[in-house]
Write a protein that holds these residues in place. Structure first.
Motif, mmCIF file in Angstrom:
data_model
loop_
_atom_site.group_PDB
_atom_site.id
_atom_site.type_symbol
_atom_site.label_atom_id
_atom_site.label_comp_id
_atom_site.label_asym_id
_atom_site.label_seq_id
_atom_site.Cartn_x
_atom_site.Cartn_y
_atom_site.Cartn_z
ATOM 1 N N GLU A 1 12.976 6.497 -2.294
ATOM 2 C CA GLU A 1 13.625 5.391 -2.839
ATOM 3 C C GLU A 1 13.355 5.477 -4.603
ATOM 4 O O GLU A 1 13.338 6.481 -4.870
ATOM 5 C CB GLU A 1 12.986 4.197 -2.286
ATOM 6 N N ASP A 2 12.599 4.284 -4.899
ATOM 7 C CA ASP A 2 11.959 4.338 -6.208
ATOM 8 C C ASP A 2 10.573 4.553 -6.188
ATOM 9 O O ASP A 2 9.806 4.394 -7.388
ATOM 10 C CB ASP A 2 12.554 3.251 -6.959
ATOM 11 N N LYS A 3 10.089 5.137 -5.437
ATOM 12 C CA LYS A 3 8.479 5.167 -5.077
ATOM 13 C C LYS A 3 7.818 6.125 -6.129
ATOM 14 O O LYS A 3 8.745 7.149 -6.199
ATOM 15 C CB LYS A 3 8.060 5.205 -3.583
ATOM 16 N N ILE A 4 6.724 6.249 -6.246
ATOM 17 C CA ILE A 4 6.050 7.104 -7.179
ATOM 18 C C ILE A 4 5.124 8.065 -6.256
ATOM 19 O O ILE A 4 4.534 7.577 -5.492
ATOM 20 C CB ILE A 4 5.378 6.256 -8.421
ATOM 21 N N SER A 5 4.633 9.118 -6.823
ATOM 22 C CA SER A 5 3.885 9.835 -6.374
ATOM 23 C C SER A 5 2.482 9.720 -7.165
ATOM 24 O O SER A 5 2.465 9.798 -8.271
ATOM 25 C CB SER A 5 4.096 11.485 -6.172
ATOM 26 N N TYR A 6 1.360 9.693 -6.151
ATOM 27 C CA TYR A 6 0.045 9.519 -6.875
ATOM 28 C C TYR A 6 -0.613 11.023 -7.029
ATOM 29 O O TYR A 6 -1.762 10.867 -7.354
ATOM 30 C CB TYR A 6 -0.997 8.605 -6.272
ATOM 31 N N THR A 7 0.015 12.083 -6.536
ATOM 32 C CA THR A 7 -0.608 13.454 -6.778
ATOM 33 C C THR A 7 0.389 14.295 -7.401
ATOM 34 O O THR A 7 -0.155 15.455 -8.058
ATOM 35 C CB THR A 7 -0.848 13.922 -5.189
ATOM 36 N N GLN A 8 1.807 14.206 -7.636
ATOM 37 C CA GLN A 8 2.592 15.143 -8.002
ATOM 38 C C GLN A 8 2.519 15.099 -9.593
ATOM 39 O O GLN A 8 2.675 13.838 -10.107
ATOM 40 C CB GLN A 8 3.747 15.232 -7.447
ATOM 41 N N PRO A 9 2.811 16.077 -10.300
ATOM 42 C CA PRO A 9 3.057 16.067 -11.809
ATOM 43 C C PRO A 9 4.305 15.081 -11.977
ATOM 44 O O PRO A 9 5.426 14.727 -11.413
ATOM 45 C CB PRO A 9 3.599 17.477 -12.347
ATOM 46 N N GLU A 10 4.272 14.059 -13.012
ATOM 47 C CA GLU A 10 4.895 13.187 -13.618
ATOM 48 C C GLU A 10 5.416 12.273 -12.425
ATOM 49 O O GLU A 10 6.599 11.425 -12.376
ATOM 50 C CB GLU A 10 6.208 13.818 -14.067
ATOM 51 N N ASN A 11 4.554 12.158 -11.329
ATOM 52 C CA ASN A 11 4.591 10.995 -10.395
ATOM 53 C C ASN A 11 6.002 11.251 -9.433
ATOM 54 O O ASN A 11 6.222 10.026 -9.082
ATOM 55 C CB ASN A 11 4.401 9.861 -11.093
ATOM 56 N N LYS A 12 6.461 12.357 -9.345
ATOM 57 C CA LYS A 12 7.873 12.446 -8.671
ATOM 58 C C LYS A 12 7.521 12.967 -7.357
ATOM 59 O O LYS A 12 6.978 13.768 -7.066
ATOM 60 C CB LYS A 12 8.617 13.593 -9.420
#
Length: 253
Positions: A209-220
């Motif tokens: 969805e529109d969620k963010i990642s807390y570990t990946q570059p650019e939060n993707k």
């Protein structure tokens, strides 16, 4: 043995807390006993990780993460990894049956407590999807398919014996390896030499969805999976979003 409980790894951030509440509600909808588990987040220190959980992270990241984006990502991955390991401690110390481990973006789509999980096995419970409404779990009987690799640790189940074995293996190293995520450790490189199975049809999904990642570059958040098995594909809706790449063994969206 059957699955008796689930833990949800999350952090003290407004978005993560919101994701966790959605995951928790989906567990409760399907009568899955569930406990949220609060992980650590930046800013923190490797000594704090040691104090709280007893895990050794290379202190080089304490300073380098502040000036080098690569080391910042590595530190975040270490926080995610040690969060999983802390849950393994709970499983090893407090449970008799198998236990599911969720990351905060998982959404349960069907009760999975009947799934049998053996010692020395990791049973992956689902795949990533674009939106939660893109998948409904069909009522076919659950089966387990052996796999050599799997993308994502958003939902899996292990037994207390397996949790202890993984922790004991890591106790034999001076420090956790930098640059090795929980995903690589369990699903990609299988550093514990576990028997890897995928439950099909998948009883949960990780929603992008529109969620963010807390570990990946650019939060993707990653928008792909290894090609799922037939039971999962039967439950996919909005097929136009999803592309099966048999040559490279990907399902992308």
């Amino acid at each position: 043995m059957k699955i008796e409980h689930a833990y949800i790894l999350h952090i003290n951030d407004a978005n993560s807390l919101s994701y966790m509440e959605e995951c928790k509600a989906s567990c409760e909808q399907y009568n899955i006993p569930v406990t949220p588990f609060l992980g650590l987040m930046l800013p923190t220190t490797t000594s704090h990780i040691k104090d709280v959980w007893g895990f050794n992270v290379n202190p080089v990241v304490d300073q380098k993460a502040k000036i080098d984006p690569v080391f910042e990502v590595w530190f975040k991955e270490q926080l995610c990894l040690t969060g999983h390991m802390a849950i393994w401690k709970l499983i090893a110390e407090n449970h008799v049956g198998a236990v599911a481990v969720f990351e905060h973006d998982a959404i349960v789509k069907r009760n999975f407590l009947e799934v049998d999980v053996q010692d020395g096995e990791i049973a992956f419970l689902g795949y990533r999807v674009d939106h939660r409404d893109d998948y409904e779990c069909v009522e076919d009987p659950f089966v387990k398919h052996s796999v050599s690799k799997f993308e994502g640790t958003h939902g899996y189940a292990i037994t207390p014996w397996t949790a202890r074995a993984c922790l004991n293996a890591l106790n034999n190293v001076d420090m956790l390896p930098l640059g090795v995520s929980i995903d690589h450790m369990l699903g990609i490189r299988n550093l514990f030499n576990l028997k890897m199975n995928v439950v099909d049809p998948a009883p949960l999904v990780a929603v992008v969805e529109d969620k963010i990642s807390y570990t990946q570059p650019e939060n993707k958040v990653a928008r792909y999976n290894m090609i799922p098995h037939d039971g999962f594909l039967k439950g996919i809706k909005n097929h136009e979003k999803y592309k099966v790449d048999y040559k490279n063994n990907w399902l992308t969206f």
